[in-house]
Each structure stands twice: as structure tokens, then as C-alpha cells.
Design a protein around this motif. Structure first.
Motif, PDB file in Angstrom:
ATOM      1  N   VAL A 127       5.642  -3.170 -13.906  1.00  0.00           N
ATOM      2  CA  VAL A 127       5.578  -1.871 -14.589  1.00  0.00           C
ATOM      3  C   VAL A 127       5.509  -2.114 -16.097  1.00  0.00           C
ATOM      4  CG1 VAL A 127       6.819  -0.645 -12.755  1.00  0.00           C
ATOM      5  CG2 VAL A 127       8.103  -1.674 -14.639  1.00  0.00           C
ATOM      6  N   ALA A 128       5.192  -1.067 -16.856  1.00  0.00           N
ATOM      7  CA  ALA A 128       5.085  -1.223 -18.304  1.00  0.00           C
ATOM      8  C   ALA A 128       6.427  -1.596 -18.930  1.00  0.00           C
ATOM      9  CB  ALA A 128       4.534   0.054 -18.941  1.00  0.00           C
ATOM     10  N   ARG A 129       7.487  -0.920 -18.510  1.00  0.00           N
ATOM     11  CA  ARG A 129       8.834  -1.178 -19.043  1.00  0.00           C
ATOM     12  C   ARG A 129       9.824  -1.085 -17.890  1.00  0.00           C
ATOM     13  NH1 ARG A 129       9.319   3.497 -21.604  1.00  0.00           N
ATOM     14  NH2 ARG A 129      11.515   3.130 -21.795  1.00  0.00           N
ATOM     15  N   LEU A 130      10.825  -1.926 -17.906  1.00  0.00           N
ATOM     16  CA  LEU A 130      11.803  -1.951 -16.817  1.00  0.00           C
ATOM     17  C   LEU A 130      12.465  -0.589 -16.630  1.00  0.00           C
ATOM     18  CD1 LEU A 130      13.143  -3.676 -14.658  1.00  0.00           C
ATOM     19  CD2 LEU A 130      14.813  -4.399 -16.363  1.00  0.00           C
ATOM     20  N   GLU A 131      12.675   0.149 -17.716  1.00  0.00           N
ATOM     21  CA  GLU A 131      13.344   1.453 -17.631  1.00  0.00           C
ATOM     22  C   GLU A 131      12.570   2.457 -16.784  1.00  0.00           C
ATOM     23  OE1 GLU A 131      14.661  -0.984 -20.829  1.00  0.00           O
ATOM     24  OE2 GLU A 131      12.635  -0.190 -20.525  1.00  0.00           O
ATOM     25  N   GLU A 132      11.292   2.204 -16.547  1.00  0.00           N
ATOM     26  CA  GLU A 132      10.512   3.098 -15.689  1.00  0.00           C
ATOM     27  C   GLU A 132      11.068   3.170 -14.284  1.00  0.00           C
ATOM     28  OE1 GLU A 132       6.213   3.190 -15.759  1.00  0.00           O
ATOM     29  OE2 GLU A 132       6.299   1.969 -17.581  1.00  0.00           O
ATOM     30  N   ALA A 146       0.833  -1.205   0.000  1.00  0.00           N
ATOM     31  CA  ALA A 146       0.000   0.000   0.000  1.00  0.00           C
ATOM     32  C   ALA A 146       0.872   1.260   0.000  1.00  0.00           C
ATOM     33  CB  ALA A 146      -0.938  -0.006   1.208  1.00  0.00           C
ATOM     34  N   ARG A 147       1.947   1.222   0.763  1.00  0.00           N
ATOM     35  CA  ARG A 147       2.859   2.374   0.817  1.00  0.00           C
ATOM     36  C   ARG A 147       3.493   2.625  -0.553  1.00  0.00           C
ATOM     37  NH1 ARG A 147       7.994   4.131   3.626  1.00  0.00           N
ATOM     38  NH2 ARG A 147       8.967   2.168   3.045  1.00  0.00           N
ATOM     39  N   ILE A 148       3.917   1.545  -1.223  1.00  0.00           N
ATOM     40  CA  ILE A 148       4.548   1.674  -2.539  1.00  0.00           C
ATOM     41  C   ILE A 148       3.526   2.128  -3.583  1.00  0.00           C
ATOM     42  CG2 ILE A 148       5.616   0.345  -4.416  1.00  0.00           C
ATOM     43  CD1 ILE A 148       7.019  -1.272  -2.129  1.00  0.00           C
ATOM     44  N   ARG A 149       2.343   1.528  -3.571  1.00  0.00           N
ATOM     45  CA  ARG A 149       1.292   1.931  -4.523  1.00  0.00           C
ATOM     46  C   ARG A 149       0.946   3.411  -4.353  1.00  0.00           C
ATOM     47  NH1 ARG A 149      -1.420  -1.578  -7.655  1.00  0.00           N
ATOM     48  NH2 ARG A 149      -1.356  -3.780  -7.144  1.00  0.00           N
ATOM     49  N   SER A 150       0.856   3.846  -3.121  1.00  0.00           N
ATOM     50  CA  SER A 150       0.524   5.245  -2.850  1.00  0.00           C
ATOM     51  C   SER A 150       1.609   6.171  -3.401  1.00  0.00           C
ATOM     52  CB  SER A 150       0.357   5.451  -1.345  1.00  0.00           C
ATOM     53  OG  SER A 150       0.118   6.805  -1.055  1.00  0.00           O
ATOM     54  N   ALA A 151       2.847   5.800  -3.245  1.00  0.00           N
ATOM     55  CA  ALA A 151       3.963   6.642  -3.687  1.00  0.00           C
ATOM     56  C   ALA A 151       4.154   6.622  -5.203  1.00  0.00           C
ATOM     57  CB  ALA A 151       5.254   6.203  -2.991  1.00  0.00           C
ATOM     58  N   LEU A 152       3.958   5.454  -5.827  1.00  0.00           N
ATOM     59  CA  LEU A 152       4.254   5.318  -7.259  1.00  0.00           C
ATOM     60  C   LEU A 152       3.027   5.457  -8.156  1.00  0.00           C
ATOM     61  CD1 LEU A 152       6.836   2.391  -7.195  1.00  0.00           C
ATOM     62  CD2 LEU A 152       7.271   4.860  -7.234  1.00  0.00           C
ATOM     63  N   GLY A 153       1.849   5.300  -7.589  1.00  0.00           N
ATOM     64  CA  GLY A 153       0.627   5.519  -8.339  1.00  0.00           C
ATOM     65  C   GLY A 153       0.433   4.578  -9.512  1.00  0.00           C
ATOM     66  N   ALA A 154      -0.055   5.143 -10.612  1.00  0.00           N
ATOM     67  CA  ALA A 154      -0.456   4.363 -11.781  1.00  0.00           C
ATOM     68  C   ALA A 154       0.709   3.687 -12.492  1.00  0.00           C
ATOM     69  CB  ALA A 154      -1.204   5.262 -12.765  1.00  0.00           C
ATOM     70  N   LEU A 190       1.236  -5.685  -8.275  1.00  0.00           N
ATOM     71  CA  LEU A 190       2.113  -5.785  -7.110  1.00  0.00           C
ATOM     72  C   LEU A 190       1.740  -7.062  -6.371  1.00  0.00           C
ATOM     73  CD1 LEU A 190       3.071  -2.699  -4.972  1.00  0.00           C
ATOM     74  CD2 LEU A 190       3.443  -5.043  -4.286  1.00  0.00           C
ATOM     75  N   GLU A 191       2.689  -7.980  -6.290  1.00  0.00           N
ATOM     76  CA  GLU A 191       2.425  -9.306  -5.716  1.00  0.00           C
ATOM     77  C   GLU A 191       3.425  -9.636  -4.616  1.00  0.00           C
ATOM     78  OE1 GLU A 191       0.116 -11.666  -6.553  1.00  0.00           O
ATOM     79  OE2 GLU A 191      -0.821 -10.551  -8.184  1.00  0.00           O
TER      80      GLU A 191
END
Length: 176
Positions: free
Chosen positions: A67-72, A31-39, A44-45
Motif C-alpha cells: 500500500v502507499a502508506r502503512l496507515e492505510e 483476487a478476493r482481496i484485490r476485489s475488496a480493496l481495489g486501487a 500483492l505477492e
């Protein structure tokens, strides 16, 4: 750190008994990571041994961040650092970007392309162990043996698991 998650000092290998708080500790950090990184987070597993009920594990929660691409990962590295994570590059795991939390690691985020080969492989292994108690216990026995032999050599400990992990994921892929 908590009794459920004392963390793992750099270079050390030891296992702890399974703890009922591991899923909740994952959920809180997710939840902390989702909140910080958003869309940017497409999935997240909880994976790794703390996600397998009833087996011993290194006291570290592994999070698989899709994520969509590792470079993100380059763009959100400062955000992860602000959350207390260290950017470890690929950490010796090709196709992953690793972020570790704590001097004695309590959480490790593996960033991979969502639904890509690394994502599918990690989850296939986890799901196979969750579905087959005998397989999970065989993995635990291997980990116990390796941890006893390689208390100060995490690379050797990890290398010792490779054949088992590859065999399980190959079988899981052939079934599904």
C-alpha cells in the motif's frame, strides 16, 4: 480449509509437505482481496514458504500486500474483517500490519508500504530461495528442526529462523 491447506491453530507449529495447490490458493485469495480493496492495493505477492516450490511449510498462505502508506490499513480494516480476517495489529512484526484468516489460520496478510524496506526484504528472501534450490533446502532443514523443537512455541520457532533470514537477505541486497 482444504487438504492442501488445513490451517494452523493458534500457538502451534507444524509443517506439511509441499502441495501443488498452494499457488492457486494464493491466487484465489489475492483476487478476493484485490476485489475488496481495489486501487489501495499497489502490489500483492505470494511469499513465505508456501511460495517456495518443493519445500515443507506451515499450512498457511502468506500474502504481502503493498500500500502507499502503512496507515492505510486502518481504513480498510473493516473490509478485511468483513472478508473474515482478524486484525492482529503488527502481530509482533514491526513495520507490518497483520490480518489473519480463520481460527486455524489458513492465510495471513502482511500489509507493508509498497516498494518500502519491508516489501523489498520479504521479496528478496523469497526470490533468493526460489533461485537457489540448495539454499531453499537448507532453509527447509532448519524449519524442520525448529518445528520439531518448538511445536507449541511459534515465537521461538520464528526467532530460530532470524539469523538465516537476515543472512540471506543481506547477501541478496549486496548482489542487487
Amino acid at each position: 480449509m482444504s487438504a492442501a491447506l488445513p490451517g494452523l491453530p493458534k500457538g502451534e507449529v507444524f509443517l506439511t509437505p509441499p502441495h501443488p495447490d498452494w499457488p492457486a490458493l494464493f491466487a484465489a485469495e489475492a483476487a478476493r482481496i484485490r476485489s475488496a480493496l481495489g486501487a489501495r492495493v499497489l502490489g500483492l505477492e505470494h511469499y513465505g514458504s508456501t511460495s517456495i516450490p518443493g519445500i515443507k511449510a506451515k499450512p498457511v498462505i502468506d500474502l504481502l500486500v503493498g500500500v502507499a502508506r502503512l496507515e492505510e490499513a486502518d481504513t480498510f480494516s473493516p473490509t478485511m474483517v468483513a472478508l473474515g480476517y482478524e486484525d492482529a495489529g503488527d502481530g509482533g512484526v514491526p513495520g507490518h500490519r497483520i490480518f489473519g484468516l480463520g481460527a486455524a489460520r489458513t492465510h495471513i496478510c502482511h500489509v507493508v508500504p509498497h516498494e518500502g524496506p519491508e516489501w523489498r526484504t520479504c521479496l528478496a528472501f523469497r526470490d533468493a530461495l526460489r533461485a537457489d534450490r540448495a539454499l531453499a533446502l537448507a532453509y527447509e532443514a532448519l524449519k524442520v528442526e525448529l518445528a520439531a523443537r518448538h511445536t507449541k512455541d511459534r515465537a521461538a520457532y520464528t526467532d530460530g529462523k532470524t539469523a538465516f533470514v537476515q543472512a540471506v537477505t543481506a547477501t541478496a541486497r549486496s548482489r542487487g
